[in-house]
Motif scaffolding. Structure first.
Motif, mmCIF file in Angstrom:
data_model
loop_
_atom_site.group_PDB
_atom_site.id
_atom_site.type_symbol
_atom_site.label_atom_id
_atom_site.label_comp_id
_atom_site.label_asym_id
_atom_site.label_seq_id
_atom_site.Cartn_x
_atom_site.Cartn_y
_atom_site.Cartn_z
ATOM 1 N N TYR A 181 0.831 -1.294 0.056
ATOM 2 C CA TYR A 181 -0.256 0.218 -0.044
ATOM 3 C C TYR A 181 0.945 1.456 0.096
ATOM 4 N N LYS A 182 1.961 1.356 -0.501
ATOM 5 C CA LYS A 182 2.817 2.555 -0.858
ATOM 6 C C LYS A 182 2.159 3.451 -1.470
ATOM 7 N N GLY A 183 2.187 4.559 -0.803
ATOM 8 C CA GLY A 183 1.641 6.019 -1.344
ATOM 9 C C GLY A 183 0.190 6.067 -0.653
ATOM 10 N N ARG A 184 -0.198 4.951 -0.108
ATOM 11 C CA ARG A 184 -1.824 5.165 0.649
ATOM 12 C C ARG A 184 -1.667 4.936 2.074
ATOM 13 N N LEU A 185 -0.176 5.172 2.846
ATOM 14 C CA LEU A 185 -0.259 4.577 4.115
ATOM 15 C C LEU A 185 0.480 5.643 4.820
ATOM 16 N N PRO A 186 -0.307 6.935 5.361
ATOM 17 C CA PRO A 186 0.076 8.044 6.024
ATOM 18 C C PRO A 186 0.596 7.721 7.465
ATOM 19 N N LEU A 187 0.009 6.746 8.037
ATOM 20 C CA LEU A 187 0.359 6.390 9.446
ATOM 21 C C LEU A 187 0.457 4.992 9.783
ATOM 22 N N ALA A 188 1.653 4.586 10.730
ATOM 23 C CA ALA A 188 1.775 3.080 11.040
ATOM 24 C C ALA A 188 1.908 3.322 12.646
ATOM 25 N N HIS A 189 1.285 1.918 13.071
ATOM 26 C CA HIS A 189 1.301 1.990 14.386
ATOM 27 C C HIS A 189 2.777 0.862 14.742
ATOM 28 N N ILE A 190 3.488 1.424 15.504
ATOM 29 C CA ILE A 190 4.937 0.902 15.741
ATOM 30 C C ILE A 190 4.818 0.392 17.252
ATOM 31 N N LYS A 191 4.758 -0.932 17.158
ATOM 32 C CA LYS A 191 4.450 -2.039 18.494
ATOM 33 C C LYS A 191 5.358 -3.090 18.501
ATOM 34 N N ASP A 192 5.559 -3.744 19.630
ATOM 35 C CA ASP A 192 6.531 -4.825 19.555
ATOM 36 C C ASP A 192 5.786 -5.969 20.153
ATOM 37 N N MET A 193 6.433 -7.233 20.191
ATOM 38 C CA MET A 193 5.935 -8.281 20.713
ATOM 39 C C MET A 193 6.832 -9.252 21.270
ATOM 40 N N VAL A 194 6.334 -10.020 22.405
ATOM 41 C CA VAL A 194 6.849 -10.988 22.779
ATOM 42 C C VAL A 194 6.354 -12.203 22.505
ATOM 43 N N THR A 195 7.006 -13.435 22.400
ATOM 44 C CA THR A 195 6.440 -14.551 22.152
ATOM 45 C C THR A 195 6.121 -15.690 23.047
ATOM 46 N N THR A 196 6.904 -15.501 24.126
ATOM 47 C CA THR A 196 6.757 -16.455 25.311
ATOM 48 C C THR A 196 6.184 -15.944 26.580
ATOM 49 N N PRO A 197 5.548 -16.245 27.258
ATOM 50 C CA PRO A 197 4.998 -17.771 27.020
ATOM 51 C C PRO A 197 3.797 -17.786 25.883
ATOM 52 N N LYS A 198 3.460 -16.489 25.671
ATOM 53 C CA LYS A 198 2.485 -16.545 24.370
ATOM 54 C C LYS A 198 2.598 -15.199 23.760
ATOM 55 N N LYS A 199 2.010 -14.959 22.589
ATOM 56 C CA LYS A 199 2.406 -13.836 21.983
ATOM 57 C C LYS A 199 1.585 -12.666 22.620
ATOM 58 N N THR A 200 2.154 -11.505 23.020
ATOM 59 C CA THR A 200 1.573 -10.452 23.519
ATOM 60 C C THR A 200 2.390 -9.044 23.364
ATOM 61 N N PHE A 201 1.827 -8.019 23.906
ATOM 62 C CA PHE A 201 2.400 -6.667 23.655
ATOM 63 C C PHE A 201 3.860 -6.369 24.269
ATOM 64 N N ALA A 202 4.938 -5.722 23.760
ATOM 65 C CA ALA A 202 5.773 -5.367 24.491
ATOM 66 C C ALA A 202 6.222 -3.776 24.118
ATOM 67 N N GLU A 203 7.050 -3.286 24.829
ATOM 68 C CA GLU A 203 7.731 -1.778 24.767
ATOM 69 C C GLU A 203 8.348 -2.101 23.329
ATOM 70 N N VAL A 204 8.165 -1.029 22.610
ATOM 71 C CA VAL A 204 9.181 -0.914 21.376
ATOM 72 C C VAL A 204 10.657 -0.944 21.628
ATOM 73 N N GLY A 205 11.011 -2.060 20.999
ATOM 74 C CA GLY A 205 12.634 -2.415 21.176
ATOM 75 C C GLY A 205 12.782 -3.430 22.100
ATOM 76 N N GLU A 206 11.711 -4.004 22.825
ATOM 77 C CA GLU A 206 11.943 -4.886 23.965
ATOM 78 C C GLU A 206 11.424 -6.237 23.446
ATOM 79 N N GLY A 207 11.126 -6.389 22.218
ATOM 80 C CA GLY A 207 10.507 -7.784 21.592
ATOM 81 C C GLY A 207 11.290 -8.340 20.524
ATOM 82 N N VAL A 208 10.460 -9.386 19.632
ATOM 83 C CA VAL A 208 11.138 -9.777 18.644
ATOM 84 C C VAL A 208 10.886 -9.256 17.190
ATOM 85 N N LEU A 209 9.898 -8.288 17.195
ATOM 86 C CA LEU A 209 9.968 -7.531 15.776
ATOM 87 C C LEU A 209 11.181 -6.725 15.358
#
Length: 254
Positions: A181-209
């Motif tokens: 969607y290049k050219g149609r994407l003015p905003l992006a949510h930047i978030k991070d993820m931990v995967t153990t013990p299950k996939k959930t939210f992490a502070e940006v830079g503290e996860g696996v993304l």
């Protein structure tokens, strides 16, 4: 604009409990932590003119705002007028209730509604976007629900706010999807993820993304703003958003 210079906003849903206690004080803290602006998820009961003055005093930009599609359908004129007076650039549809996403026909009906209100938002000098979760990556006749939305809406009226966490959660490459969607994407949510013990939210830079690759892809796709959000925090939320902005600026070389 290079990604290292893109403004960074905070989605205020992350601090929903804090804003209930002290809406204006929480906005001041967001600025103190180094965010350039915010994406609202409600306005604390303040009138647009009053909130605009507060934001100007704090020097915090009202880049965007999440508004439920049902609210827009019920009272578009008043909502659009409020956002215009506040100086918001982008109104974002953040979520679909289950009964509005059970079939391809549901997504086609939604696209029709988004086109209609997107035109009204455009006429008022703003942009309408749609923000995803993971459920839009279910396929209907071989096509993602999210793609049904975007292939059946006018890019001038309806653009993309990709939530990179939820794309990755659904098993879709956020980098590849932003390129689509290049050219149609003015905003992006930047978030991070931990995967153990299950996939959930992490502070940006503290996860696996791969945050560097994701932010670079957002810039390549034409994003004007990077928006930090953490749906659920394992630490006190203000501590989490401070970690996120610090890590994100480090990753971007600021």
């Amino acid at each position: 604009m290079y990604v290292a210079q893109l403004p960074i906003a905070l989605q205020m849903f992350t601090l929903r409990e804090e804003t209930k206690e002290d809406f204006v004080g929480t906005l001041k803290k967001v600025k103190e932590l180094g965010y350039d602006g915010v994406e609202f998820a409600g306005f604390g009961g303040l009138e647009a003119a009053e909130l605009k003055g507060i934001l100007e005093d704090i020097d915090l930009k009202p880049f965007s705002s999440h508004v439920g599609i049902e609210l827009l359908e019920k009272d578009a004129e008043e909502i659009i007028a409020y956002h215009k007076e506040l100086g918001v650039e982008t109104i974002v549809i953040p979520y679909l209730v289950p009964e509005r996403r059970a079939s391809k026909e549901d997504y086609l009906k939604l696209a029709e509604s988004l086109n209609h209100y997107g035109e009204k938002v455009k006429e008022a000098g703003m942009q309408l976007c749609y923000h995803n979760h993971d459920f839009e990556f279910e396929k209907y006749d071989g096509e993602y629900g999210l793609d049904i939305i975007f292939s059946n809406t006018n890019p001038e009226y309806v653009q993309v706010e990709l939530d990179t966490f939820w794309a990755e959660f659904a098993g879709v490459s956020a980098v590849d999807y932003m390129d689509k969607y290049k050219g149609r994407l003015p905003l992006a949510h930047i978030k991070d993820m931990v995967t153990t013990p299950k996939k959930t939210f992490a502070e940006v830079g503290e996860g696996v993304l791969d945050i560097k690759a994701i932010t670079s892809a957002a810039e390549e796709a034409g994003a004007k703003r990077l928006i930090v959000e953490q749906d659920v925090c394992q630490r006190p939320p203000l501590e989490s958003v401070e970690i996120s902005i610090g890590n994100l600026k480090r990753i971007l070389g600021r």
